[in-house]
Structures are given as structure tokens and as C-alpha cells.
Design a protein around this motif. Structure first.
Motif, PDB file in Angstrom:
ATOM      1  N   THR A 194     -11.205   1.002  -2.627  1.00  0.00           N
ATOM      2  CA  THR A 194     -10.183   0.560  -2.228  1.00  0.00           C
ATOM      3  C   THR A 194      -9.734   2.200  -3.384  1.00  0.00           C
ATOM      4  O   THR A 194      -8.542   2.526  -3.232  1.00  0.00           O
ATOM      5  CB  THR A 194      -9.599  -0.144  -3.516  1.00  0.00           C
ATOM      6  OG1 THR A 194     -10.096  -0.633  -5.156  1.00  0.00           O
ATOM      7  CG2 THR A 194     -10.409  -2.156  -2.778  1.00  0.00           C
ATOM      8  N   ASN A 197      -8.218  -1.464  -6.717  1.00  0.00           N
ATOM      9  CA  ASN A 197      -8.501  -2.949  -7.020  1.00  0.00           C
ATOM     10  C   ASN A 197      -7.385  -4.259  -6.874  1.00  0.00           C
ATOM     11  O   ASN A 197      -7.304  -5.229  -7.259  1.00  0.00           O
ATOM     12  CB  ASN A 197      -9.843  -3.635  -7.455  1.00  0.00           C
ATOM     13  CG  ASN A 197     -10.873  -3.692  -6.728  1.00  0.00           C
ATOM     14  OD1 ASN A 197     -11.371  -3.229  -5.657  1.00  0.00           O
ATOM     15  ND2 ASN A 197     -11.418  -2.917  -8.655  1.00  0.00           N
ATOM     16  N   TYR A 249      -6.639   2.728  -4.989  1.00  0.00           N
ATOM     17  CA  TYR A 249      -5.769   1.006  -5.278  1.00  0.00           C
ATOM     18  C   TYR A 249      -6.410   0.554  -7.080  1.00  0.00           C
ATOM     19  O   TYR A 249      -5.725  -0.748  -6.839  1.00  0.00           O
ATOM     20  CB  TYR A 249      -5.756   0.164  -4.459  1.00  0.00           C
ATOM     21  CG  TYR A 249      -4.509   1.089  -3.273  1.00  0.00           C
ATOM     22  CD1 TYR A 249      -3.728   1.002  -3.207  1.00  0.00           C
ATOM     23  CD2 TYR A 249      -5.735   2.142  -2.111  1.00  0.00           C
ATOM     24  CE1 TYR A 249      -3.151   1.558  -2.447  1.00  0.00           C
ATOM     25  CE2 TYR A 249      -4.620   2.784  -1.198  1.00  0.00           C
ATOM     26  CZ  TYR A 249      -3.674   2.461  -1.187  1.00  0.00           C
ATOM     27  OH  TYR A 249      -2.645   2.630  -0.387  1.00  0.00           O
ATOM     28  N   ALA A 257      -6.332  -1.632   0.322  1.00  0.00           N
ATOM     29  CA  ALA A 257      -5.765  -1.842  -0.803  1.00  0.00           C
ATOM     30  C   ALA A 257      -6.398  -3.257  -1.617  1.00  0.00           C
ATOM     31  O   ALA A 257      -6.416  -3.790  -2.022  1.00  0.00           O
ATOM     32  CB  ALA A 257      -4.579  -1.811  -1.101  1.00  0.00           C
ATOM     33  N   SER A 258      -7.434  -4.089   0.084  1.00  0.00           N
ATOM     34  CA  SER A 258      -7.554  -5.491  -0.892  1.00  0.00           C
ATOM     35  C   SER A 258      -8.974  -5.478  -1.072  1.00  0.00           C
ATOM     36  O   SER A 258      -9.769  -6.320  -0.944  1.00  0.00           O
ATOM     37  CB  SER A 258      -7.500  -6.513   0.277  1.00  0.00           C
ATOM     38  OG  SER A 258      -7.500  -5.856   1.892  1.00  0.00           O
ATOM     39  N   GLY A 259     -10.104  -3.839  -0.097  1.00  0.00           N
ATOM     40  CA  GLY A 259     -11.199  -4.095  -0.132  1.00  0.00           C
ATOM     41  C   GLY A 259     -12.174  -4.753   0.977  1.00  0.00           C
ATOM     42  O   GLY A 259     -13.151  -4.647   1.042  1.00  0.00           O
ATOM     43  N   HIS A 294       1.114  -1.460   0.208  1.00  0.00           N
ATOM     44  CA  HIS A 294       0.003  -0.337  -0.055  1.00  0.00           C
ATOM     45  C   HIS A 294       0.780   1.381   0.080  1.00  0.00           C
ATOM     46  O   HIS A 294       2.267   1.272   0.309  1.00  0.00           O
ATOM     47  CB  HIS A 294      -0.713   0.346   1.709  1.00  0.00           C
ATOM     48  CG  HIS A 294      -0.361   0.473   2.579  1.00  0.00           C
ATOM     49  ND1 HIS A 294       0.129   1.730   3.473  1.00  0.00           N
ATOM     50  CD2 HIS A 294       0.121  -0.424   3.269  1.00  0.00           C
ATOM     51  CE1 HIS A 294       1.237   1.340   3.923  1.00  0.00           C
ATOM     52  NE2 HIS A 294       0.945   0.216   4.491  1.00  0.00           N
TER      53      HIS A 294
END
Length: 336
Positions: free
Chosen positions: A135, A140, A138, A128-130, A119
Motif C-alpha cells: 500500500t 494500510n 497509505y 490503498a486497500s492492498g 485515496h
């Protein structure tokens, strides 16, 4: 005190002082650029020498520290998803320091590549991963990486936003570390290498790659330059001329005379490095990215640039939306 005067009377002397400092900086920067190029003229012939010089510039614990054994690790299972499991992992990288991150482990019996997915500023692995929802810039990033059938580990570095109500001043911590021969970059790069030490000993991991956005791209470039176990890397929205955007935590004593982004990238050779920058990036002017890449190509006259490429994409300060660099990175890792 009987004498008094209007503030305007001394204003010009203060302006002259600032102008003088700026002229000194400009002249020293031009000198540093020439000397840096000369210093790194043999960077491809003697990479380990330059890699050690780079470690020295960043400081302890990349130098003057004896690493023994594997880090102590604690693992918490979080969720079973379609094709992979999510864990929160805690790595004791130093006796006083633990780095935590999210591990996305593919459900496979065969060894697969592991990609460190980093990140950026004001970011977290959860963002960053949701896991927290949207996100944002980022795009996704982590989901797109793990969709390529690889394991993914996302470390939490000292870059999260105020919403967690865990206060810190990164610049002050960096300054304090520099006073004792270290830096926040040295500690965090070292932490990532210790995480690789652990995963290198796991039967389900076949090779390592790294991707990152912004500060994550910065750490991707620096960690890949130092740790040759990372065989391919993608750095988004950070490759630049540091003179154009000096930041305390990206600056070390005399660093302009030794390593800028172009020279650091040369330490990745002959492994693969993909660089990206948006043409509407609100933090960095992509024209300085192009200038830095030209410096890199000057160093590469004898070895060529087949191992490195730069894409200026139509976008802002964000993780690029085109999956091709991720697909290419995974292909290279699968062929290691």
C-alpha cells in the motif's frame, strides 16, 4: 530584417515583466487574505450561507442541479474475508457519469458507521486497500479503518496512475468543466454526496465519517464542509495555505478572497475534524500548515477549537501510522 541583436539584450525586460507579475500577485494575495478574513467573520453564525457560497465557488452540480431519488447502483461480489465482505460498486451519480469503488462491508446484523476512505493522487481503492499488494504511503489505511469494526467505501476519483493505460489530463478536464460552470472538484464532491444518499438508506449504516490522504485529504475536507451528514473526518497531508502551492484543480475565480483551507475547515464546525501533516513531507512544507491552522484559530476566537486539532507527525507525505485518530473518529461516529 537587417537588425539583429544578442538574446541577452532583451532578457532584462522579460525578467522585469515576470518580476512585475510576481509583485502584483504578492500584493493581491495580501489584500485577499484581509478581505477573506472579513468576508468570513460570521462563518459560525450563518454557516448555511457560507456553505452555499462555497458550493457556488466550486460550481455545478453542487448548485443549479436538481437531484432526484437515489442513484442507480450495480454491485459485484468479490471476496469473503475474515469479518467482512468485499464488493465493487458502481454508482450512476449523473446520467452521463458513473463512479466505481470498493465496498468493505462488515459482517454484522447491527447498524455500524460507514467511513468514506479516499485515496490520493496516483492512487486507487485497490492500491490503498492492498488488493494490488504493497500500500506504499497509505500505510494500510483502509485495512486500519475497517479493523475498527466499521463499513468502508473507497471511491475511485480521477487520480489514478499511468500503469492502468487509461489516459486523461486532470487539469484539462478541470479547465473544460470550469468553462461550463463546473469543476472536477464539484463533480467529484457531488459524486461522494450521492454515494452517501444511497448508503443513508441502508439499514446496516448508522453514521458517516471520512478519511483521506493527500488529494484524499483534500476531498475529505471539502466534502465534509459541504455535507453535514459526515460527523467526523481525518484529513492527512494536505491542509495548507493555497497561495504557497497553487494548483489549477484547487483554484477557482476569486477563491483567495472567499475560502482557503482555514475557512473551509470552519464549515466543518461543530463536527470533529482531525488534521495531520508530516514534518518531512516532500510535497508540502508543514510550516505553511501551521500558518493555516493559526488563521483557523483566529476565526475560532468565539467558538473555541475543541472540535478541531492538528498534529505534525514525524514522517513524509504519507498516511500517519498512529491509529489514535482513527480510533477517535470511530468513537465519535458510534456516539452520534
Amino acid at each position: 530584417m537587417n537588425y539583429s541583436e544578442d538574446k541577452e539584450k532583451s532578457k532584462q525586460f522579460k525578467e522585469e515583466y515576470v518580476s512585475g507579475l510576481n509583485r502584483i500577485i504578492e500584493l493581491r494575495q495580501k489584500e485577499a487574505q484581509v478581505k477573506r478574513h472579513e468576508f468570513c467573520k460570521n462563518i459560525f453564525e450563518n454557516q448555511e450561507f457560507y456553505r452555499e457560497e462555497f458550493r457556488k465557488m466550486l460550481g455545478w452540480p453542487l448548485v443549479d442541479h436538481c437531484t432526484q431519488g437515489l442513484p442507480e447502483v450495480k454491485t459485484e461480489f468479490l471476496s469473503q474475508e475474515d469479518g467482512y465482505s468485499i464488493y465493487r460498486m458502481h454508482f450512476d451519480i449523473l446520467p452521463e457519469l458513473t463512479i466505481t469503488g470498493l465496498f468493505f462491508k462488515m459482517d454484522t446484523d447491527s447498524p455500524a458507521p460507514l467511513v468514506i476512505t479516499q485515496h490520493g493522487g496516483q492512487g486507487t481503492p485497490e492500491l490503498a486497500s492492498g488488493i494490488h499488494g504493497d500500500t506504499f504511503n497509505y500505510n494500510n489505511m483502509i485495512q486500519r479503518v475497517i479493523s475498527q469494526k466499521v463499513h468502508c467505501f473507497a471511491p475511485q476519483l480521477l487520480l489514478w496512475a499511468d500503469e492502468y493505460e487509461v489516459s486523461y489530463n486532470r487539469d484539462v478536464i478541470d479547465a473544460q468543466l470550469k468553462r461550463v460552470g463546473s469543476s472536477i472538484t464539484a463533480v467529484e464532491v457531488y459524486g461522494i454526496t450521492r454515494i452517501l444518499d444511497y448508503f443513508e438508506n441502508q439499514s446496516y449504516v448508522s453514521s458517516f465519517g471520512m478519511v483521506g490522504l493527500s488529494y484524499g485529504g483534500f476531498y475529505t475536507l471539502y466534502t465534509t464542509a459541504i455535507d453535514i451528514r459526515i460527523k467526523a473526518a481525518v484529513s492527512s497531508s494536505i491542509f495548507y495555505r493555497r497561495d504557497e502551492d497553487p494548483r489549477i484543480d484547487m483554484t477557482w475565480f476569486n477563491s483567495a478572497y472567499k475560502f482557503d483551507d482555514a475557512e473551509i475547515a470552519c464549515l466543518v464546525y461543530p463536527r470533529n475534524l482531525h488534521l495531520e501533516m508530516g514534518d518531512h513531507d516532500e510535497l508540502f512544507n508543514y510550516k505553511h500548515t501551521l500558518e493555516s491552522f493559526e488563521f483557523l484559530k483566529e476565526h475560532c476566537k468565539d467558538v473555541g477549537t475543541a472540535w478541531v486539532d492538528l498534529v505534525i507527525f514525524d514522517g513524509s507525505h504519507e498516511f500517519f501510522k498512529n491509529d489514535e485518530p482513527i480510533v477517535n473518529l470511530v468513537k465519535k461516529l458510534q456516539n452520534v
